[in-house]
Structure formats: C-alpha cells, structure tokens
Design a protein around this motif. Structure first.
Motif, PDB file in Angstrom:
ATOM      1  N   GLY A 132       0.786  -1.307  -0.065  1.00 53.56           N
ATOM      2  CA  GLY A 132       0.226   0.218   0.132  1.00 53.56           C
ATOM      3  C   GLY A 132       0.875   1.263   0.053  1.00 53.56           C
ATOM      4  N   ASN A 133       0.187   2.347   0.025  1.00 55.95           N
ATOM      5  CA  ASN A 133       0.782   3.802   0.038  1.00 55.95           C
ATOM      6  C   ASN A 133       1.758   3.883   1.423  1.00 55.95           C
ATOM      7  OD1 ASN A 133      -0.608   4.283  -2.244  1.00 55.95           O
ATOM      8  ND2 ASN A 133      -2.558   4.990  -0.881  1.00 55.95           N
ATOM      9  N   GLY A 134       2.403   4.874   1.211  1.00 59.54           N
ATOM     10  CA  GLY A 134       3.056   5.632   2.610  1.00 59.54           C
ATOM     11  C   GLY A 134       2.168   6.389   3.384  1.00 59.54           C
ATOM     12  N   ILE A 135       2.566   6.594   4.419  1.00 56.74           N
ATOM     13  CA  ILE A 135       1.657   7.429   5.225  1.00 56.74           C
ATOM     14  C   ILE A 135       2.641   8.499   6.131  1.00 56.74           C
ATOM     15  CG2 ILE A 135       0.057   7.505   7.399  1.00 56.74           C
ATOM     16  CD1 ILE A 135      -0.838   4.773   6.446  1.00 56.74           C
ATOM     17  N   ILE A 136       2.260   9.725   5.908  1.00 57.38           N
ATOM     18  CA  ILE A 136       3.159  10.733   6.620  1.00 57.38           C
ATOM     19  C   ILE A 136       2.820  10.311   8.255  1.00 57.38           C
ATOM     20  CG2 ILE A 136       3.817  13.263   7.033  1.00 57.38           C
ATOM     21  CD1 ILE A 136       2.529  13.453   4.182  1.00 57.38           C
ATOM     22  N   VAL A 137       3.890  10.302   8.957  1.00 57.90           N
ATOM     23  CA  VAL A 137       3.562  10.359  10.244  1.00 57.90           C
ATOM     24  C   VAL A 137       4.471  11.518  11.108  1.00 57.90           C
ATOM     25  CG1 VAL A 137       3.079   7.931  10.445  1.00 57.90           C
ATOM     26  CG2 VAL A 137       5.620   8.738  10.731  1.00 57.90           C
ATOM     27  N   SER A 138       4.293  11.654  12.573  1.00 62.80           N
ATOM     28  CA  SER A 138       4.975  12.460  13.225  1.00 62.80           C
ATOM     29  C   SER A 138       5.783  11.529  14.210  1.00 62.80           C
ATOM     30  CB  SER A 138       4.053  13.247  13.959  1.00 62.80           C
ATOM     31  OG  SER A 138       4.818  13.907  15.300  1.00 62.80           O
ATOM     32  N   SER A 139       7.119  12.111  14.483  1.00 65.51           N
ATOM     33  CA  SER A 139       8.078  11.381  15.582  1.00 65.51           C
ATOM     34  C   SER A 139       8.047  11.498  16.699  1.00 65.51           C
ATOM     35  CB  SER A 139       9.402  11.169  14.650  1.00 65.51           C
ATOM     36  OG  SER A 139       9.744  12.577  14.614  1.00 65.51           O
ATOM     37  N   ASP A 140       7.211  12.653  17.172  1.00 65.66           N
ATOM     38  CA  ASP A 140       7.271  13.432  18.400  1.00 65.66           C
ATOM     39  C   ASP A 140       6.472  12.378  19.187  1.00 65.66           C
ATOM     40  OD1 ASP A 140       8.151  15.485  17.499  1.00 65.66           O
ATOM     41  OD2 ASP A 140       6.401  16.757  17.024  1.00 65.66           O
ATOM     42  N   TYR A 141       7.289  12.216  20.524  1.00 66.35           N
ATOM     43  CA  TYR A 141       6.664  11.437  21.547  1.00 66.35           C
ATOM     44  C   TYR A 141       7.304  11.851  22.890  1.00 66.35           C
ATOM     45  CZ  TYR A 141       4.699   7.514  24.170  1.00 66.35           C
ATOM     46  OH  TYR A 141       3.843   6.600  24.647  1.00 66.35           O
ATOM     47  N   PRO A 142       6.389  11.943  23.958  1.00 65.01           N
ATOM     48  CA  PRO A 142       7.093  12.488  25.133  1.00 65.01           C
ATOM     49  C   PRO A 142       7.764  11.161  26.135  1.00 65.01           C
ATOM     50  CG  PRO A 142       4.661  11.928  25.441  1.00 65.01           C
ATOM     51  CD  PRO A 142       5.062  11.757  24.002  1.00 65.01           C
ATOM     52  N   TRP A 143       9.000  10.865  25.614  1.00 64.18           N
ATOM     53  CA  TRP A 143       9.454   9.644  26.244  1.00 64.18           C
ATOM     54  C   TRP A 143      10.026  10.005  27.820  1.00 64.18           C
ATOM     55  CZ3 TRP A 143       9.331   5.390  23.597  1.00 64.18           C
ATOM     56  CH2 TRP A 143       9.190   5.523  22.322  1.00 64.18           C
ATOM     57  N   THR A 144       9.728   9.272  28.741  1.00 64.67           N
ATOM     58  CA  THR A 144      10.339   9.372  29.839  1.00 64.67           C
ATOM     59  C   THR A 144      11.821   8.803  30.135  1.00 64.67           C
ATOM     60  OG1 THR A 144       8.435   8.559  30.942  1.00 64.67           O
ATOM     61  CG2 THR A 144      10.071   8.566  32.469  1.00 64.67           C
ATOM     62  N   PRO A 145      12.960   9.327  30.798  1.00 63.38           N
ATOM     63  CA  PRO A 145      14.270   9.038  30.747  1.00 63.38           C
ATOM     64  C   PRO A 145      14.287   7.427  31.318  1.00 63.38           C
ATOM     65  CG  PRO A 145      14.091  11.287  31.589  1.00 63.38           C
ATOM     66  CD  PRO A 145      12.667  10.837  31.265  1.00 63.38           C
ATOM     67  N   PHE A 146      15.056   7.042  30.681  1.00 64.21           N
ATOM     68  CA  PHE A 146      15.330   5.304  31.008  1.00 64.21           C
ATOM     69  C   PHE A 146      16.741   4.850  30.829  1.00 64.21           C
ATOM     70  CE2 PHE A 146      15.545   0.735  29.420  1.00 64.21           C
ATOM     71  CZ  PHE A 146      14.688   0.298  30.884  1.00 64.21           C
ATOM     72  N   THR A 147      17.223   4.230  31.975  1.00 63.11           N
ATOM     73  CA  THR A 147      18.503   3.631  31.807  1.00 63.11           C
ATOM     74  C   THR A 147      18.345   1.969  31.739  1.00 63.11           C
ATOM     75  OG1 THR A 147      19.593   5.405  33.185  1.00 63.11           O
ATOM     76  CG2 THR A 147      20.714   3.421  33.079  1.00 63.11           C
ATOM     77  N   PRO A 148      18.796   1.377  30.843  1.00 61.86           N
ATOM     78  CA  PRO A 148      18.701   0.032  30.598  1.00 61.86           C
ATOM     79  C   PRO A 148      19.699  -0.770  31.729  1.00 61.86           C
ATOM     80  CG  PRO A 148      19.948   0.774  29.132  1.00 61.86           C
ATOM     81  CD  PRO A 148      19.603   1.955  29.559  1.00 61.86           C
ATOM     82  N   PRO A 149      19.216  -1.990  31.986  1.00 60.20           N
ATOM     83  CA  PRO A 149      19.954  -2.715  32.742  1.00 60.20           C
ATOM     84  C   PRO A 149      21.479  -2.994  32.130  1.00 60.20           C
ATOM     85  CG  PRO A 149      18.661  -4.100  31.861  1.00 60.20           C
ATOM     86  CD  PRO A 149      17.764  -2.648  31.488  1.00 60.20           C
TER      87      PRO A 149
END
Length: 351
Positions: A73-90
């Motif tokens: 199908g067609n491509g879709i225009i999206v926003s990459s904005d997201y309110p991430w919470t800071p995270f430190t992986p193990p």
C-alpha cells in the motif's frame, strides 16, 4: 520528500495533498541520484506515493516510509514526536531477555498487537524479565509472519498497530524497568511484496531476474530465502541500512538490537565466498552505535562460533557486544524439556 532514483528521468510525489496528481509536485535532482521537493500542503496522516519515469512509469512506495497502509500500500506521513520518559537500561550482564513475537504473544486466534502486549507486561516483570527482544516488526507480506521477510524496513508492521502504538509499548516497558531490543533483518529482503518498494525501484535492472539499485546483481544476490541480498557495496544502500539501525535507536528509543543472520551478511552462504563489504558494513554500524549510544547493546545472530564477531573493530572484528551461542541452546533445551529425570543430562547443564 527525498528519494534515491539514479536512473530516473523524472520523479513526482503524489498523494492526498495534491488530489493524487501525477504531475503537480515534481522532485528536483540534487545530484548523486537524489531527488527532492518540499510540499507545503502535505501533513500528518496523509498518504503518498512516488511516480518515477524511466522508459515507463513506475508507482513506488517510499523505501523510507515511516508507516504504510500495508505491504503493498501507500506510504503514510507520520509524526515522530513522543514524550519519552528518561530510562537507563540494565547492564548487559544483568539482562534477562524474553524473545517476544508481537503477533502471538497474547495467545488466541487473533493477531496480537502492541496494545494487547502492553496488557501482559506486568506478567513478564513478575517473572524477572528486564529486557524484551521484539522479533522483526518491519512491514512484511500478509498479516501472519515471524517477521523475517521485511518489505519496508522503516515502517512498523501495520497489523500490530500504528507507530504511535509501538512507541507507547516501548514507553510502557521502560516504565516497568524493561529494556526493549529490536530484531533487524538485513541479510536479505522480502522476497515477497518488494515490487511496490525497493525491487527495481527506479525501473532499472541489469538482468531480467535481478532487482536493480538496492540489490546485488551478481552471484552475491543468492540467499537461502530468495535472490534479494541488499548490495552492501553500494554507498546509498549501506546508508539505507545504517540509517535504519539509527532510526530504531533514536526515533523509537530502542535500547539495542539483535541482527539476524550476520553470517549471510559477511558470506554468500555457509562456507561460501566472503562478502568483505558486508563485514565492513557491520563494523560501520557498530562503530556508529558505540559513538552515539554506548549503553545500547548490539547482538549478532551469527551461529558460527566466530570469535571475531565480538572483537572490537579496531582489532579487525565486527564490533558486536554479544552473539548468540548455538552450542548453549542445543545443550540446554533437552535438559529443560524432557519429562523424565533419567534423560536429563546435568553434565550438559553444568558445562
């Protein structure tokens, strides 16, 4: 809008924003096979496609589309904005990794989604899991797949939900102290449903059965899964794959990756001719990850017990932080799965 189409004589972008006109928005050549245009009326959630002229007219989905209607199908225009919470992986040596297939993780007859997976994260957390490795989620043909047949590398599989749903899944994992790794497939593409994306993208191919600009067109094209090995010797293709890695680690806040079938990136087949440019591509990617995100883990699924996979690039290695160990699997699984203690080989467990 920007794309790579070195053999095109003209390129247009068409979509909801121009009434699907095939001539209203031409792209201008930038050099090096690149074409681009700014379209002021284009906005989030609108669909689009490219129209490429080269001794014929070819409608193609954007190879870098961040979302697609489906694999054809067609491509879709999206926003990459997201309110991430800071995270430190193990730390890597403390990771307890659960390999998750989104489509079947929740059980039942319906295809699982990012949202249904979120509903079971508390269960994983209670088991002591602190990392999930999501099996490949790049858009694939059909609705049912393990994911090792990617058709659109930058678009999360549409049956699992939207890119926003995927970001929420990752955020919900992080809020439970669970890191998220992504399984990526670059040793081959498809082979299904590539004709609407990268297969003979700008109308060119060297032979009747070869794939054009994104693929090898010599014997390196052959893989056990189809004649669709990306051309690791091509600068734009190398950047396409490198950019895909960094895309998942940045725009989706992933904590690392597992690269599928690296033996088939560095070699044509088991014991077959080496592909030096495949090796150097993996080195480049791992150097890029180390420079930008030293805390994010890079795991190889090479399965050849090759110590150079995890040596540093400075020493000539591929630069991965870890690799899968086939011998471990084959020793441990029988001990875990047999129902009778007399058949359980505890020496294998010890070793």
């Amino acid at each position: 809008f920007r794309l790579w189409a070195p053999n095109a004589s003209a390129v247009y972008v068409t979509g909801n924003f121009n009434g699907w006109s095939t001539t209203a928005n031409p792209l201008s050549p930038e050099g090096n096979g690149l074409w681009s245009a700014d379209v002021s009326g284009a906005s989030v959630n609108q669909q689009y496609k490219y129209v490429i002229n080269n001794n014929g007219v070819y409608w193609r989905t954007d190879p870098r589309a961040r979302d697609v209607v489906d694999s054809r199908g067609n491509g879709i225009i999206v926003s990459s904005d997201y309110p991430w919470t800071p995270f430190t992986p193990p730390s890597w040596n403390d990771m307890v990794i659960y390999e998750m297939h989104i489509g079947t993780f929740t059980g039942g007859d319906d295809v699982g989604t990012w949202q249904t997976a979120v509903a079971r994260l508390d269960h994983l957390q209670s088991l002591g899991v602190n990392a999930v490795e999501v099996m490949p989620i790049a858009e694939f043909a059909g609705d049912y797949s393990l994911g090792y047949n990617p058709a659109h590398l930058f678009a999360p599989e549409s049956i699992y939900g939207s890119p926003g749903n995927m970001r929420n899944f990752i955020e919900q994992c992080h809020q439970r102290g669970i890191a998220v790794l992504i399984d990526v497939v670059y040793n081959h593409l498809g082979p299904q449903d590539l004709d609407q994306s990268v297969w003979r993208f700008d109308g060119y191919s060297a032979q009747a059965d070869t794939g054009g600009i994104y693929f090898y067109e010599d014997d390196n094209r052959f893989t056990p899964w189809g004649n669709t090995r990306p051309n690791f010797a091509s600068g734009p293709v190398r950047s396409f794959i490198r950019d895909n890695v960094m895309y998942w680690l940045t725009e989706f806040n992933m904590d690392g990756l597992r690269m599928d079938g690296t033996a088939y990136i560095r070699q044509r087949d088991i014991g077959g001719p080496d592909i030096p440019e495949g090796w150097s591509l993996m080195q480049w990617i791992n150097d890029e990850i180390d420079a930008a995100f030293p805390q994010k883990i890079s795991i190889a699924e090479d399965m050849r017990n090759n110590e150079w996979i995890t040596k540093t690039t400075g020493a000539g290695g591929a630069g991965f932080d870890s690799q899968w160990d086939a011998a471990f699997h084959h020793k441990l699984v029988p001990a875990l799965t047999t129902s009778f203690d007399e058949y359980r080989n505890m020496w294998d467990v010890r070793d």
